[in-house]
Scaffold this motif. Structure first.
Motif, short mmCIF file in Angstrom:
data_model
loop_
_atom_site.label_atom_id
_atom_site.label_comp_id
_atom_site.label_asym_id
_atom_site.label_seq_id
_atom_site.Cartn_x
_atom_site.Cartn_y
_atom_site.Cartn_z
N ASN A 103 3.86 -5.02 -4.16
CA ASN A 103 4.33 -4.52 -5.44
C ASN A 103 3.30 -3.56 -6.02
N PHE A 104 3.75 -2.43 -6.52
CA PHE A 104 2.85 -1.40 -7.04
C PHE A 104 2.04 -1.93 -8.24
N LEU A 105 2.67 -2.72 -9.10
CA LEU A 105 1.97 -3.24 -10.27
C LEU A 105 0.88 -4.22 -9.88
N TYR A 106 1.15 -5.09 -8.90
CA TYR A 106 0.12 -6.00 -8.40
C TYR A 106 -1.07 -5.23 -7.84
N MET A 107 -0.74 -4.18 -7.11
CA MET A 107 -1.80 -3.37 -6.52
C MET A 107 -2.63 -2.69 -7.60
N TYR A 108 -1.97 -2.21 -8.65
CA TYR A 108 -2.70 -1.54 -9.73
C TYR A 108 -3.62 -2.51 -10.47
N ILE A 109 -3.13 -3.72 -10.76
CA ILE A 109 -3.95 -4.70 -11.49
C ILE A 109 -5.18 -5.08 -10.69
N SER A 110 -5.01 -5.37 -9.41
CA SER A 110 -6.18 -5.73 -8.58
C SER A 110 -7.08 -4.51 -8.38
N TYR A 155 7.11 3.90 -16.08
CA TYR A 155 8.26 4.82 -15.99
C TYR A 155 9.09 4.54 -14.73
N MET A 156 8.41 4.33 -13.60
CA MET A 156 9.12 4.05 -12.35
C MET A 156 9.86 2.71 -12.44
N SER A 157 9.28 1.74 -13.14
CA SER A 157 9.94 0.45 -13.28
C SER A 157 11.22 0.56 -14.10
N SER A 158 11.19 1.39 -15.14
CA SER A 158 12.39 1.56 -15.96
C SER A 158 13.46 2.40 -15.26
N MET A 159 13.03 3.32 -14.40
CA MET A 159 13.99 4.20 -13.73
C MET A 159 14.63 3.54 -12.53
N TYR A 160 13.85 2.78 -11.75
CA TYR A 160 14.34 2.26 -10.47
C TYR A 160 14.49 0.75 -10.46
N ASN A 161 14.08 0.08 -11.56
CA ASN A 161 14.21 -1.38 -11.67
C ASN A 161 13.52 -2.12 -10.52
N SER A 162 12.53 -1.52 -9.94
CA SER A 162 11.79 -2.16 -8.86
C SER A 162 10.47 -1.43 -8.69
N LEU A 163 9.46 -2.20 -8.32
CA LEU A 163 8.15 -1.62 -8.03
C LEU A 163 7.68 -1.95 -6.63
N PHE A 164 8.58 -2.40 -5.77
CA PHE A 164 8.21 -2.66 -4.38
C PHE A 164 8.11 -1.35 -3.61
N PHE A 165 7.14 -1.27 -2.74
CA PHE A 165 6.88 -0.02 -2.03
C PHE A 165 8.07 0.41 -1.18
N ILE A 226 -2.08 6.26 1.34
CA ILE A 226 -1.10 6.02 2.41
C ILE A 226 0.20 5.48 1.82
N ARG A 227 0.08 4.55 0.87
CA ARG A 227 1.29 4.00 0.24
C ARG A 227 2.02 5.05 -0.59
N VAL A 228 1.27 5.90 -1.29
CA VAL A 228 1.87 6.87 -2.20
C VAL A 228 2.56 8.00 -1.44
N VAL A 229 2.03 8.37 -0.28
CA VAL A 229 2.64 9.44 0.51
C VAL A 229 4.08 9.10 0.86
N VAL A 230 4.33 7.83 1.19
CA VAL A 230 5.68 7.41 1.54
C VAL A 230 6.61 7.49 0.34
N ILE A 231 6.07 7.21 -0.86
CA ILE A 231 6.89 7.23 -2.07
C ILE A 231 7.29 8.65 -2.47
N TYR A 232 6.39 9.62 -2.24
CA TYR A 232 6.55 10.94 -2.85
C TYR A 232 6.21 12.02 -1.83
N GLU A 233 7.06 12.20 -0.84
CA GLU A 233 6.73 13.07 0.28
C GLU A 233 6.82 14.55 -0.07
N TYR A 234 7.81 14.91 -0.90
CA TYR A 234 8.11 16.33 -1.09
C TYR A 234 6.92 17.08 -1.68
N LEU A 235 6.36 16.58 -2.79
CA LEU A 235 5.26 17.30 -3.43
C LEU A 235 3.97 17.20 -2.63
#
Length: 436
Positions: A103-110, A155-165, A226-235
């Motif tokens: 989960n992205f939020l778990y990763m951010y907190i740690s 913002y991602m949590s409100s838009m996609y209702n999920s924070l799993f990678f 590495i995790r973020v590249v999969v989330i946002y490939e275009y930019l």
């Protein structure tokens, strides 16, 4: 994963004792064996309570337990305070949560919580009064880069209702979102231009703090990218040349900076910035060779740089100085340590027997496919890396020694700690060749 966490939580009283440091190190190695026995090299495995392992986190968690156990070995004979051991244990748990979070939020907190025990280590057990300023650099560099990421996660949590990678895929084309998502991990690498906190923190940190900074803290940035590249490939495809350009120029300039250093720990810290620049170049090419080469270079750098900091602390404990002008001719006093220091410096410049050589070869292939003229820059970076590694070895162990030195030879425990750093650097390439 919850079985590993419960194991560590139940052992917390043991890690508050200052008389069983070797036993604490052994328990972390038992946890390493538990992780090693899991089969998660193809897909997510060992999943429980939003924690799990995959091919990206598996080796980094193993590295966390190895470096964590070596941190406790490095404390033998130097520290007798139970709080110090508990802080090291807390750092290991935080890194384990960071690398195993699905989960992205778990990763951010740690990701942010790692900063707390590390700052306490620097401020409480640092060497000089400048540790207050180095702690401020570490805190503000991390805080200013990571607070915008928290807003983006909400913002991602409100838009996609999920924070799993596995479910997060951003389709926005805003450059600001790309900067917020990437800059926080570039600071943790650290990338050139946002790297000034690293030498400050390394110089003032105790030996275990330097080991975990070099061995694990810098790998958080690579794992997050590495995790973020999969989330946002275009930019990433659109703007990867910016990060590539800054890293390739910065690695060469930092190599020049290394040649004018008078402090052993400063030189090793700046060399980490140069190597992390190569990791960034491999990742932003978004090729399979670049990803694998960057991942292996993170592992190789974790062992090599941690071993260099441990050896630098060994010299500091005996000569009471980290200066090149005083640490000369040490071969006459610790001839057995000369070979170990030489091997670590050789592996730092990526000579063939080491894991660093294979990883830099893969990165070279990937960056040449990204930009053909990058070969010439890579030659310059490799040459500078060889120069400052040779400078690190020759200035400290050769030359005219000073008669003010008077200390004993290296202990068996110190040999053990350095050997555990060196063995994976040579055995992992052998296992890779067998798999291929």
């Amino acid at each position: 994963m919850m079985s590993v966490f419960m194991y560590m939580i139940l052992l917390t009283p043991l890690f508050t004792s200052s008389s069983v440091l070797v036993m604490q190190s052994a328990y972390l190695l038992i946890l390493l064996i538990m992780i090693y026995m899991t089969n998660c090299l193809e897909f997510f495995g060992f999943i429980s309570y939003n924690m799990g392992l995959d091919v990206y986190s598996y080796c980094l968690i193993c590295l966390s337990f190895v470096i964590g156990s070596l941190m406790f070995i490095s404390m033998v004979g130097c520290y007798s305070m139970s709080v110090f051991g508990f802080l090291n244990f807390l750092l290991t748990i935080s890194l384990l949560i960071n690398f195993s979070s699905l989960n992205f939020l778990y990763m951010y907190i740690s990701f942010e919580f790692v900063l707390v025990p590390l700052m306490v280590l620097i401020l409480g057990w640092g060497y000089q009064p400048e540790r207050l300023m180095s702690g401020m650099y570490l805190f503000f560099y991390t805080a200013f880069a990571s607070l915008p990421l928290l807003m983006l996660i909400l913002y991602m949590s409100s838009m996609y209702n999920s924070l799993f990678f596995d479910y997060l895929i951003l389709d926005s084309q805003l450059l600001l979102i790309h900067l917020v998502l990437v800059l926080v991990f570039m600071v943790k690498f650290p990338m050139y231009l946002v790297h000034y906190w690293l030498p400050k923190a390394h110089v003032q940190a105790p030996v275990s703090g330097s080991m975990i900074l070099a061995g694990l803290m810098l790998k958080i940035g690579g794992y997050g990218l590495i995790r973020v590249v999969v989330i946002y490939e275009y930019l990433f495809i659109e703007y990867s040349y910016v990060w590539f350009s800054v890293s390739i120029v910065g690695s060469f300039l930092v190599g020049l900076v290394c040649l004018v250093q008078g402090d052993i720990k400063c030189l090793i810290a700046f060399s980490s910035v140069s190597h992390m620049g190569l990791v960034i170049m491999g990742l932003v090419t978004m090729s399979s060779w670049g990803l694998l080469g960057s991942y292996l270079l993170m592992l190789g750098h974790g062992f090599c740089s941690s071993g260099l900091f441990y050896m630098a602390n060994m010299l500091y404990c005996r000569t009471l100085s980290r200066s090149f002008y005083l640490n000369k001719g040490l071969m006459a006093y610790i001839p057995s340590g000369s070979l170990i220091w030489f091997l670590l410096c050789v592996f730092n410049m990526s000579c063939p027997p080491s894991l660093n050589f294979i990883s830099e070869f893969m990165i070279l292939i990937s960056i040449m496919s990204f930009w053909s003229y990058s070969f010439y820059w890579f030659v310059l970076i490799s040459f500078m890396c060889a120069c400052f590694s040779y400078y690190l070895y020759s200035y400290s162990f050769h030359g005219v020694y000073h008669n003010m030195y008077s200390f004993s030879s290296i202990t068996v425990m110190e040999y053990l700690c350095v050997a555990i750093h060196l063995i994976p650097l040579t055995l992992i390439p052998v296992f890779m060749m067998n798999l291929l």
